[in-house]
Scaffold this motif. Structure first.
Motif, PDB file in Angstrom:
ATOM      1  N   HIS A 141      26.026 -39.574 101.484  1.00  0.00           N
ATOM      2  CA  HIS A 141      26.483 -39.621 102.866  1.00  0.00           C
ATOM      3  C   HIS A 141      26.638 -38.213 103.411  1.00  0.00           C
ATOM      4  CE1 HIS A 141      31.167 -39.560 101.998  1.00  0.00           C
ATOM      5  NE2 HIS A 141      30.571 -38.454 101.621  1.00  0.00           N
ATOM      6  N   LEU A 142      26.830 -38.139 104.713  1.00  0.00           N
ATOM      7  CA  LEU A 142      27.333 -36.923 105.333  1.00  0.00           C
ATOM      8  C   LEU A 142      28.541 -37.320 106.149  1.00  0.00           C
ATOM      9  CD1 LEU A 142      26.739 -36.811 108.622  1.00  0.00           C
ATOM     10  CD2 LEU A 142      24.494 -36.079 107.913  1.00  0.00           C
ATOM     11  N   MET A 143      29.390 -36.341 106.421  1.00  0.00           N
ATOM     12  CA  MET A 143      30.566 -36.579 107.247  1.00  0.00           C
ATOM     13  C   MET A 143      30.658 -35.477 108.283  1.00  0.00           C
ATOM     14  SD  MET A 143      33.368 -37.773 104.397  1.00  0.00           S
ATOM     15  CE  MET A 143      34.693 -37.661 105.590  1.00  0.00           C
ATOM     16  N   VAL A 144      31.169 -35.817 109.466  1.00  0.00           N
ATOM     17  CA  VAL A 144      31.323 -34.824 110.519  1.00  0.00           C
ATOM     18  C   VAL A 144      32.547 -35.166 111.374  1.00  0.00           C
ATOM     19  CG1 VAL A 144      29.752 -36.020 112.101  1.00  0.00           C
ATOM     20  CG2 VAL A 144      30.138 -33.568 112.372  1.00  0.00           C
ATOM     21  N   ASN A 145      33.282 -34.127 111.741  1.00  0.00           N
ATOM     22  CA  ASN A 145      34.398 -34.262 112.665  1.00  0.00           C
ATOM     23  C   ASN A 145      33.858 -33.990 114.066  1.00  0.00           C
ATOM     24  OD1 ASN A 145      36.752 -34.116 114.170  1.00  0.00           O
ATOM     25  ND2 ASN A 145      37.434 -32.182 113.285  1.00  0.00           N
ATOM     26  N   GLU A 146      33.714 -35.036 114.860  1.00  0.00           N
ATOM     27  CA  GLU A 146      33.156 -34.883 116.196  1.00  0.00           C
ATOM     28  C   GLU A 146      34.235 -34.627 117.255  1.00  0.00           C
ATOM     29  OE1 GLU A 146      29.062 -37.384 116.099  1.00  0.00           O
ATOM     30  OE2 GLU A 146      30.870 -38.584 116.415  1.00  0.00           O
ATOM     31  N   GLU A 147      35.483 -34.525 116.823  1.00  0.00           N
ATOM     32  CA  GLU A 147      36.572 -34.322 117.764  1.00  0.00           C
ATOM     33  C   GLU A 147      36.760 -32.834 118.085  1.00  0.00           C
ATOM     34  OE1 GLU A 147      40.117 -36.199 116.391  1.00  0.00           O
ATOM     35  OE2 GLU A 147      39.220 -38.193 116.320  1.00  0.00           O
ATOM     36  N   THR A 148      37.623 -32.545 119.048  1.00  0.00           N
ATOM     37  CA  THR A 148      37.905 -31.164 119.445  1.00  0.00           C
ATOM     38  C   THR A 148      39.146 -30.620 118.754  1.00  0.00           C
ATOM     39  OG1 THR A 148      39.135 -31.967 121.366  1.00  0.00           O
ATOM     40  CG2 THR A 148      36.804 -31.442 121.693  1.00  0.00           C
ATOM     41  N   ARG A 149      39.711 -31.385 117.821  1.00  0.00           N
ATOM     42  CA  ARG A 149      40.848 -30.914 117.039  1.00  0.00           C
ATOM     43  C   ARG A 149      40.539 -31.113 115.564  1.00  0.00           C
ATOM     44  NH1 ARG A 149      45.045 -34.823 115.535  1.00  0.00           N
ATOM     45  NH2 ARG A 149      44.269 -36.937 115.838  1.00  0.00           N
ATOM     46  N   TRP A 150      41.341 -30.501 114.710  1.00  0.00           N
ATOM     47  CA  TRP A 150      41.145 -30.624 113.270  1.00  0.00           C
ATOM     48  C   TRP A 150      41.313 -32.076 112.814  1.00  0.00           C
ATOM     49  CZ3 TRP A 150      39.979 -27.073 109.404  1.00  0.00           C
ATOM     50  CH2 TRP A 150      39.826 -25.754 109.838  1.00  0.00           C
ATOM     51  N   ALA A 151      40.583 -32.437 111.781  1.00  0.00           N
ATOM     52  CA  ALA A 151      40.743 -33.727 111.118  1.00  0.00           C
ATOM     53  C   ALA A 151      41.006 -33.468 109.637  1.00  0.00           C
ATOM     54  CB  ALA A 151      39.497 -34.591 111.293  1.00  0.00           C
ATOM     55  N   ALA A 152      41.684 -34.400 108.986  1.00  0.00           N
ATOM     56  CA  ALA A 152      41.935 -34.305 107.552  1.00  0.00           C
ATOM     57  C   ALA A 152      41.542 -35.630 106.913  1.00  0.00           C
ATOM     58  CB  ALA A 152      43.401 -33.994 107.276  1.00  0.00           C
ATOM     59  N   THR A 153      40.784 -35.553 105.820  1.00  0.00           N
ATOM     60  CA  THR A 153      40.370 -36.758 105.096  1.00  0.00           C
ATOM     61  C   THR A 153      40.822 -36.658 103.646  1.00  0.00           C
ATOM     62  OG1 THR A 153      38.181 -35.753 104.706  1.00  0.00           O
ATOM     63  CG2 THR A 153      38.377 -37.269 106.566  1.00  0.00           C
ATOM     64  N   VAL A 154      41.039 -37.814 103.028  1.00  0.00           N
ATOM     65  CA  VAL A 154      41.450 -37.879 101.629  1.00  0.00           C
ATOM     66  C   VAL A 154      40.346 -38.601 100.854  1.00  0.00           C
ATOM     67  CG1 VAL A 154      43.208 -38.611  99.984  1.00  0.00           C
ATOM     68  CG2 VAL A 154      43.877 -37.947 102.308  1.00  0.00           C
ATOM     69  N   HIS A 155      39.882 -37.963  99.775  1.00  0.00           N
ATOM     70  CA  HIS A 155      38.783 -38.470  98.961  1.00  0.00           C
ATOM     71  C   HIS A 155      39.303 -38.703  97.545  1.00  0.00           C
ATOM     72  CE1 HIS A 155      35.796 -36.603 101.918  1.00  0.00           C
ATOM     73  NE2 HIS A 155      36.978 -36.167 102.284  1.00  0.00           N
ATOM     74  N   VAL A 156      39.098 -39.895  97.025  1.00  0.00           N
ATOM     75  CA  VAL A 156      39.485 -40.198  95.649  1.00  0.00           C
ATOM     76  C   VAL A 156      38.214 -40.432  94.845  1.00  0.00           C
ATOM     77  CG1 VAL A 156      40.704 -41.777  94.106  1.00  0.00           C
ATOM     78  CG2 VAL A 156      41.680 -41.243  96.355  1.00  0.00           C
ATOM     79  N   TYR A 157      38.039 -39.648  93.778  1.00  0.00           N
ATOM     80  CA  TYR A 157      36.903 -39.799  92.866  1.00  0.00           C
ATOM     81  C   TYR A 157      37.467 -40.227  91.520  1.00  0.00           C
ATOM     82  CZ  TYR A 157      34.946 -36.744  96.469  1.00  0.00           C
ATOM     83  OH  TYR A 157      34.576 -36.187  97.670  1.00  0.00           O
ATOM     84  N   LEU A 158      37.134 -41.441  91.081  1.00  0.00           N
ATOM     85  CA  LEU A 158      37.733 -41.972  89.863  1.00  0.00           C
ATOM     86  C   LEU A 158      37.301 -41.192  88.630  1.00  0.00           C
ATOM     87  CD1 LEU A 158      39.807 -44.161  89.389  1.00  0.00           C
ATOM     88  CD2 LEU A 158      37.960 -45.669  88.690  1.00  0.00           C
ATOM     89  N   THR A 159      36.107 -40.623  88.659  1.00  0.00           N
ATOM     90  CA  THR A 159      35.663 -39.691  87.627  1.00  0.00           C
ATOM     91  C   THR A 159      35.526 -38.332  88.292  1.00  0.00           C
ATOM     92  OG1 THR A 159      34.462 -41.421  86.443  1.00  0.00           O
ATOM     93  CG2 THR A 159      33.845 -39.147  85.959  1.00  0.00           C
ATOM     94  N   ALA A 160      36.171 -37.324  87.730  1.00  0.00           N
ATOM     95  CA  ALA A 160      36.150 -35.991  88.338  1.00  0.00           C
ATOM     96  C   ALA A 160      34.716 -35.494  88.502  1.00  0.00           C
ATOM     97  CB  ALA A 160      36.955 -35.014  87.483  1.00  0.00           C
ATOM     98  N   ILE A 161      34.431 -34.943  89.671  1.00  0.00           N
ATOM     99  CA  ILE A 161      33.110 -34.391  89.975  1.00  0.00           C
ATOM    100  C   ILE A 161      33.158 -32.881  89.756  1.00  0.00           C
ATOM    101  CG2 ILE A 161      31.415 -33.995  91.801  1.00  0.00           C
ATOM    102  CD1 ILE A 161      32.406 -36.558  93.137  1.00  0.00           C
TER     103      ILE A 161
END
Length: 199
Positions: A141-161
């Protein structure tokens, strides 16, 4: 749900993973992540944090643990390249703001180059969770913040990358893969979060 409870919940899911189906794992991660990302206290912490540059990646749990819980801050208009997740199972939600996710599918391999087809689009928001699965249509996938302010996302990877692949566009319309080491601006941040974000 505070960050310590989130870390404990992910550790518990990790310890039970061999007895669960992929869907059961994703369902458990999604419920846990939705509860964490809809907490006003956690959102206040993210809003008060001062990210550096246009993109900041923090590891919330201890780097020695076999899973990863990552808090990513995206500046306005900032996004990721197309990338995979080294075949881990995981889930992503927004803590503040929103992010657009576009999934991709590898439809042809030609040596070190691949053809990608765009898949589903999804708006990630607090409480809205998107899965990461080893299947062809759930891994890139790709991800993008299309807003005019900061965004914060939380990612959980069950096996460490530790390493993953980015997909860089080539002039012929194909994509060239490049192996990348996963890095963090800070590690173990969750254990140092202020007491005001803990219940």
């Amino acid at each position: 749900m505070d960050v310590t409870t989130l870390i404990d919940a992910v550790a518990r899911i990790k310890s039970q993973a061999d007895e669960l189906t992929q869907q059961q794992i994703v369902d458990s991660l999604s419920r846990t992540l939705a509860e964490f990302t809809t907490s006003a206290e956690n959102q206040v912490f993210a809003e008060a944090y001062s990210p550096s540059g246009n993109y900041t990646r923090l590891l919330l749990n201890d780097p020695q643990e076999p899973y990863q819980i990552v808090l990513v801050f995206w500046g306005p208009g900032r996004g990721s390249p197309i990338h995979d997740h080294d075949d881990t199972i995981g889930a992503v939600s927004a803590l503040t703001g929103t992010a657009k996710e576009i999934k991709y599918i590898v439809t042809r391999c030609a040596g070190e180059q691949v053809k990608l087809t765009q898949g589903d689009e999804f708006t990630i928001a607090p409480g809205r969770v998107t899965p990461i699965l080893p299947e062809d249509d759930k891994q890139l996938h790709l991800m993008v913040n299309e807003e005019t302010r900061w965004a914060a996302t939380v990612h959980v990877y069950l096996t460490a990358i530790h390493r993953y692949r980015q997909y860089e566009p080539a002039p012929d319309g194909l994509f060239r893969t490049a192996e990348i080491s996963l890095w963090f601006d800070e590690c173990g941040v969750g254990r140092r979060m202020p007491a005001s974000t803990r219940s």
